[in-house]
Motif scaffolding. Structure first.
Motif, PDB file in Angstrom:
ATOM      1  N   ALA A 132       2.055  -4.345  -2.061  1.00 31.79           N
ATOM      2  CA  ALA A 132       0.606  -4.196  -1.980  1.00 31.79           C
ATOM      3  C   ALA A 132       0.004  -4.702  -0.674  1.00 31.79           C
ATOM      4  O   ALA A 132      -0.835  -4.025  -0.056  1.00 31.79           O
ATOM      5  CB  ALA A 132      -0.051  -4.909  -3.168  1.00 31.79           C
ATOM      6  N   HIS A 181      -3.515  -6.570  -5.644  1.00 39.54           N
ATOM      7  CA  HIS A 181      -2.737  -6.507  -6.882  1.00 39.54           C
ATOM      8  C   HIS A 181      -2.752  -7.905  -7.480  1.00 39.54           C
ATOM      9  O   HIS A 181      -1.945  -8.757  -7.098  1.00 39.54           O
ATOM     10  CB  HIS A 181      -1.301  -6.045  -6.586  1.00 39.54           C
ATOM     11  CG  HIS A 181      -0.476  -5.816  -7.804  1.00 39.54           C
ATOM     12  ND1 HIS A 181      -0.616  -4.710  -8.606  1.00 39.54           N
ATOM     13  CD2 HIS A 181       0.505  -6.573  -8.380  1.00 39.54           C
ATOM     14  CE1 HIS A 181       0.248  -4.769  -9.607  1.00 39.54           C
ATOM     15  NE2 HIS A 181       0.929  -5.904  -9.500  1.00 39.54           N
ATOM     16  N   LEU A 191       0.708   0.452  -9.941  1.00 42.60           N
ATOM     17  CA  LEU A 191       0.496   0.299  -8.495  1.00 42.60           C
ATOM     18  C   LEU A 191       1.198   1.410  -7.731  1.00 42.60           C
ATOM     19  O   LEU A 191       0.602   2.070  -6.860  1.00 42.60           O
ATOM     20  CB  LEU A 191       1.009  -1.062  -8.051  1.00 42.60           C
ATOM     21  CG  LEU A 191       1.087  -1.333  -6.541  1.00 42.60           C
ATOM     22  CD1 LEU A 191      -0.308  -1.363  -5.927  1.00 42.60           C
ATOM     23  CD2 LEU A 191       1.824  -2.648  -6.260  1.00 42.60           C
ATOM     24  N   ALA A 237       5.849  -7.166  -6.006  1.00 44.29           N
ATOM     25  CA  ALA A 237       4.601  -6.407  -6.116  1.00 44.29           C
ATOM     26  C   ALA A 237       3.695  -6.688  -4.917  1.00 44.29           C
ATOM     27  O   ALA A 237       3.046  -5.782  -4.371  1.00 44.29           O
ATOM     28  CB  ALA A 237       3.886  -6.757  -7.423  1.00 44.29           C
TER      29      ALA A 237
END
Length: 211
Positions: free
Chosen positions: A119, A126, A17, A115
């Motif tokens: 994102a 994600h 990512l 995460a």
């Protein structure tokens, strides 16, 4: 569940990512108040610190563990290039080392939630594995030590029910939604509330808004 295989997969996924971000996206605000995307990446490189790094963190004590961790993440993010931050997360992905005072589940929770902190503000998708998210949500709701996030107290009296797998927790008016949205809500991310339905979702929206 044994969290280590999923921790390995999630570290690689987070590195992928971050690898795809433009230079300007690294400096954008994350979902964590006062943290940029780069700060969050710096934080994720601190999941396996040794005694020397811990001692350095404590030398920069900021009056509490959360501000001290934030300070350490920002210093790491400022000192390292984006390429080095990504490389560190990727190169240490398979190591089964964790910080003092946490279990592997907290390490997994950090990866899954942070995460999304990266994102979602960037408009990126994600995916979060549902089974891992379910285990992480239950762990967050039942933690005693280390202390759970303050947002967990707001879940009292509400039944959380996942719509993408067989999972529920608690009693009371129901809040229904995908398990990733439930995990984000339990950890205080109000951005996930529009994905929840039911009378319990309305209660949680009021509580989170007044926090």
């Amino acid at each position: 569940m044994n969290p280590w295989p999923e921790i390995h997969r999630q570290r690689i996924a987070v590195a992928d990512l971050l690898d795809g971000l433009r230079a300007d996206q690294w400096e954008q605000p994350s979902l964590c108040d006062g943290w940029t995307v780069r700060d969050v990446a710096g934080h994720l490189t601190l999941q396996q610190i040794g005694l020397r790094e811990l001692a350095d963190m404590l030398r920069h004590w900021r009056g509490g563990m959360n501000p001290t961790i934030h300070d350490a993440a920002r210093r790491r993010a400022a000192a390292w290039t984006p390429e080095r931050l990504v490389a560190d997360i990727r190169d240490t992905a398979a190591l089964r080392r964790r910080n003092i005072g946490v279990t592997p589940m907290e390490t997994l929770i950090d990866l899954l939630v942070h995460a999304q902190d990266i994102a979602l503000p960037l408009g990126l998708v994600h995916p979060m594995p549902p089974e891992a998210a379910a285990a992480a949500t239950r762990r967050t709701l039942t933690m005693r030590f280390p202390p759970p996030p303050p947002s967990v107290r707001l879940m009292a009296g509400v039944r959380l029910t996942a719509t993408d797998l067989s999972w529920s927790f608690g009693d009371g008016p129901e809040a229904r939604g995908p398990i990733d949205a439930l995990l984000l809500t339990v950890t205080g991310r109000a951005v996930a509330l529009p994905r929840l339905t039911g009378p319990g979702a309305e209660i949680l929206a009021t509580r989170l808004a007044g926090r």
